[in-house]
Design an enzyme around this catalytic site. Structure first.
Site, PDB file in Angstrom:
ATOM      1  N   MET A  34     -61.101 -18.254   6.884  1.00 54.96           N
ATOM      2  CA  MET A  34     -59.791 -19.443   6.339  1.00 54.96           C
ATOM      3  C   MET A  34     -59.823 -18.333   4.629  1.00 54.96           C
ATOM      4  O   MET A  34     -58.740 -20.067   3.655  1.00 54.96           O
ATOM      5  CB  MET A  34     -60.331 -20.664   6.426  1.00 54.96           C
ATOM      6  CG  MET A  34     -59.792 -21.098   8.149  1.00 54.96           C
ATOM      7  SD  MET A  34     -59.858 -22.875   8.615  1.00 54.96           S
ATOM      8  CE  MET A  34     -61.338 -23.593   7.218  1.00 54.96           C
ATOM      9  N   LEU A  37     -62.597 -16.682   0.429  1.00 58.92           N
ATOM     10  CA  LEU A  37     -63.433 -15.415   0.853  1.00 58.92           C
ATOM     11  C   LEU A  37     -64.443 -15.004  -0.215  1.00 58.92           C
ATOM     12  O   LEU A  37     -64.797 -14.794  -1.243  1.00 58.92           O
ATOM     13  CB  LEU A  37     -62.419 -13.822   1.004  1.00 58.92           C
ATOM     14  CG  LEU A  37     -61.433 -14.012   2.234  1.00 58.92           C
ATOM     15  CD1 LEU A  37     -60.433 -12.415   1.878  1.00 58.92           C
ATOM     16  CD2 LEU A  37     -61.795 -14.823   2.919  1.00 58.92           C
ATOM     17  N   HIS A  41     -67.910 -13.024   4.119  1.00 54.78           N
ATOM     18  CA  HIS A  41     -66.137 -12.922   4.628  1.00 54.78           C
ATOM     19  C   HIS A  41     -66.203 -10.878   4.865  1.00 54.78           C
ATOM     20  O   HIS A  41     -65.786 -10.491   5.605  1.00 54.78           O
ATOM     21  CB  HIS A  41     -65.385 -13.470   4.373  1.00 54.78           C
ATOM     22  CG  HIS A  41     -65.167 -14.393   4.469  1.00 54.78           C
ATOM     23  ND1 HIS A  41     -65.321 -15.324   3.121  1.00 54.78           N
ATOM     24  CD2 HIS A  41     -64.606 -15.811   5.409  1.00 54.78           C
ATOM     25  CE1 HIS A  41     -64.873 -16.753   3.303  1.00 54.78           C
ATOM     26  NE2 HIS A  41     -64.922 -16.814   5.259  1.00 54.78           N
ATOM     27  N   GLN A 158     -68.290 -20.995  17.760  1.00 55.17           N
ATOM     28  CA  GLN A 158     -67.246 -21.087  17.256  1.00 55.17           C
ATOM     29  C   GLN A 158     -67.268 -18.965  17.863  1.00 55.17           C
ATOM     30  O   GLN A 158     -66.894 -19.725  19.129  1.00 55.17           O
ATOM     31  CB  GLN A 158     -67.104 -20.830  16.053  1.00 55.17           C
ATOM     32  CG  GLN A 158     -65.966 -20.664  15.914  1.00 55.17           C
ATOM     33  CD  GLN A 158     -65.009 -20.901  14.489  1.00 55.17           C
ATOM     34  OE1 GLN A 158     -64.521 -21.243  14.130  1.00 55.17           O
ATOM     35  NE2 GLN A 158     -65.613 -19.370  13.660  1.00 55.17           N
ATOM     36  N   ARG A 192     -67.164 -23.946   1.744  1.00 58.20           N
ATOM     37  CA  ARG A 192     -68.052 -25.256   0.891  1.00 58.20           C
ATOM     38  C   ARG A 192     -68.520 -25.535   0.150  1.00 58.20           C
ATOM     39  O   ARG A 192     -69.549 -26.220  -0.443  1.00 58.20           O
ATOM     40  CB  ARG A 192     -67.925 -26.019   3.406  1.00 58.20           C
ATOM     41  CG  ARG A 192     -66.644 -25.977   4.267  1.00 58.20           C
ATOM     42  CD  ARG A 192     -66.704 -27.042   4.828  1.00 58.20           C
ATOM     43  NE  ARG A 192     -65.425 -27.395   5.293  1.00 58.20           N
ATOM     44  CZ  ARG A 192     -64.687 -27.058   6.642  1.00 58.20           C
ATOM     45  NH1 ARG A 192     -65.415 -26.390   7.380  1.00 58.20           N
ATOM     46  NH2 ARG A 192     -64.029 -27.581   6.737  1.00 58.20           N
TER      47      ARG A 192
HETATM   48  P1  AMP Z   1     -63.639 -18.933   7.551  1.00 54.66           P
HETATM   49  O1  AMP Z   1     -63.199 -18.626   6.818  1.00 54.66           O
HETATM   50  O2  AMP Z   1     -65.169 -19.821   6.915  1.00 54.66           O
HETATM   51  O3  AMP Z   1     -63.012 -19.359   8.971  1.00 54.66           O
HETATM   52  O4  AMP Z   1     -64.833 -18.070   7.950  1.00 54.66           O
HETATM   53  C1  AMP Z   1     -64.678 -16.881   8.759  1.00 54.66           C
HETATM   54  C2  AMP Z   1     -65.115 -16.013   9.196  1.00 54.66           C
HETATM   55  O5  AMP Z   1     -66.162 -15.411   8.828  1.00 54.66           O
HETATM   56  C3  AMP Z   1     -65.703 -17.101  10.520  1.00 54.66           C
HETATM   57  O6  AMP Z   1     -65.932 -15.600  11.965  1.00 54.66           O
HETATM   58  C4  AMP Z   1     -67.089 -17.006  10.238  1.00 54.66           C
HETATM   59  O7  AMP Z   1     -68.324 -16.886  10.989  1.00 54.66           O
HETATM   60  C5  AMP Z   1     -66.905 -15.993   9.465  1.00 54.66           C
HETATM   61  N1  AMP Z   1     -68.943 -16.438   8.381  1.00 54.66           N
HETATM   62  C6  AMP Z   1     -68.154 -17.331   7.640  1.00 54.66           C
HETATM   63  N2  AMP Z   1     -69.430 -17.205   6.856  1.00 54.66           N
HETATM   64  C7  AMP Z   1     -70.212 -16.113   6.570  1.00 54.66           C
HETATM   65  C8  AMP Z   1     -71.442 -15.495   6.597  1.00 54.66           C
HETATM   66  N3  AMP Z   1     -72.370 -16.510   5.794  1.00 54.66           N
HETATM   67  N4  AMP Z   1     -72.143 -14.324   7.136  1.00 54.66           N
HETATM   68  C9  AMP Z   1     -71.441 -13.740   7.937  1.00 54.66           C
HETATM   69  N5  AMP Z   1     -69.753 -14.065   8.481  1.00 54.66           N
HETATM   70  C10 AMP Z   1     -69.424 -15.554   8.049  1.00 54.66           C
END
Ligand code: AMP
Length: 286
Positions: A34, A37, A41, A158, A192
């Site tokens: 989303m 980054l 990510h 998820q 967040r």
């Molecule tokens: P989001 O942009 O928050 O929807 O996250 C996109 C992807 O990044 C999802 O698969 C999340 O699980 C992964 N993600 C988010 N935070 C982390 C983190 N701290 N370490 C590894 N992957 C992450």
């Protein structure tokens, strides 16, 4: 090496770009995000590069997975910064549709996930969430047709829900769960985290500390329910309002009563001021 990725925003150019990548590369990996980054990510992107010759990153803040009371409008967005960062990672394509491209006028189909999506964790507090996630991820899988897709273990439920969905719908993609990246003090990286005030930011790592401490106690043979109750009290004492702190079976997400019911995953969601944080940790078997 800086290789500016191609950015596409509508379906016809996406299909053309994917076809071109397919001519050159045997495998395509997708990293759905989303935006906003961070290193978490980027670690997924690095995993994707290992898994496939071509890497596609999608950036779409999916309105369908936010309730009207949630932070869709204020969710951090900075496409320019995201593109600059991805350019340094050798990403081939950025798929950045807007809401009207993803959900055109008249859109009226949705996926209704069961199994891990009804485990009584995130779904109990965000009932709309996994329907929104699976609908958009199914669309992303159909749009990009990746061989592999990288998801973070940070969003553990998820990851299970998306894996189940791909299997149930016979979508030929291998979903890989990647480890959670953390700040030095243990706080899981999250888009967040920018919402946290300086004082909240100092408190936030307690979540991970409690997970680690609870995991060690359960591993040492202590009663699971007692450990979870103590953990919940510690998180609440720190000023969080706890949605859940639970020990679940790492594969099925079913509740567990004893270490022997495992492998166990500890999962937590808690609110600190206006910010809702989630985290989780596996208990290593001896
Ligand atoms: P989001 O942009 O928050 O929807 O996250 C996109 C992807 O990044 C999802 O698969 C999340 O699980 C992964 N993600 C988010 N935070 C982390 C983190 N701290 N370490 C590894 N992957 C992450």
């Amino acid at each position: 090496m800086v290789q500016k990725p191609q950015i596409v925003r509508t379906l016809a150019p996406l299909r053309k770009a994917i076809a071109k990548l397919r001519e050159k590369h045997e495998r395509i990996a997708l990293v759905p995000t989303m935006g906003a980054l961070h290193d978490g990510h980027f670690s997924l992107v690095r995993q994707a590069r290992k898994a496939a010759g071509a890497v596609v990153v999608s950036i779409f803040v999916n309105p369908a997975q936010f309730a009207p009371t949630e932070d869709f409008a204020s969710y951090p967005r900075d496409l320019h910064r995201d593109v600059t960062a991805l350019s340094k990672l050798g990403v081939d394509l950025i798929w950045a549709p807007n809401d009207a491209v993803m959900y055109p006028e008249g859109f009226s189909t949705a996926i209704s996930p069961g199994g891990p999506a009804k485990a009584g964790l995130e779904d109990a507090f965000r009932p709309h969430f996994f329907g929104g996630v699976t609908t958009v991820v199914a669309k992303l899988f159909l749009q990009v047709a990746p061989d592999a897709a990288m998801f973070g273990q940070k969003d553990y439920q998820q990851l299970k829900v998306v894996t189940r969905m791909a299997r149930d719908l016979d979508i030929p993609v291998t979903v890989t769960g990647c480890p959670t990246l953390r700040e030095k003090d243990g706080l899981a990286l999250s888009s967040r985290n920018v919402y946290l005030s300086p004082a909240e930011r100092r408190t936030a790592p307690i979540l991970y500390r409690v997970l680690k401490n609870s995991a060690a106690r359960i591993k040492a043979g202590e009663d699971v329910a007692t450990v979870m109750a103590d953990g919940r009290a510690a998180v609440e004492d720190a000023g969080f309002s706890v949605d859940y702190l639970e020990a679940r079976h790492a594969d099925t997400l079913a509740p567990v009563k004893a270490a022997g019911d495992g492998p166990i995953r500890l999962l937590v969601a808690a609110r600190l001021g206006k910010t809702r944080l989630i985290d989780n940790l596996g208990i290593q078997r001896t």
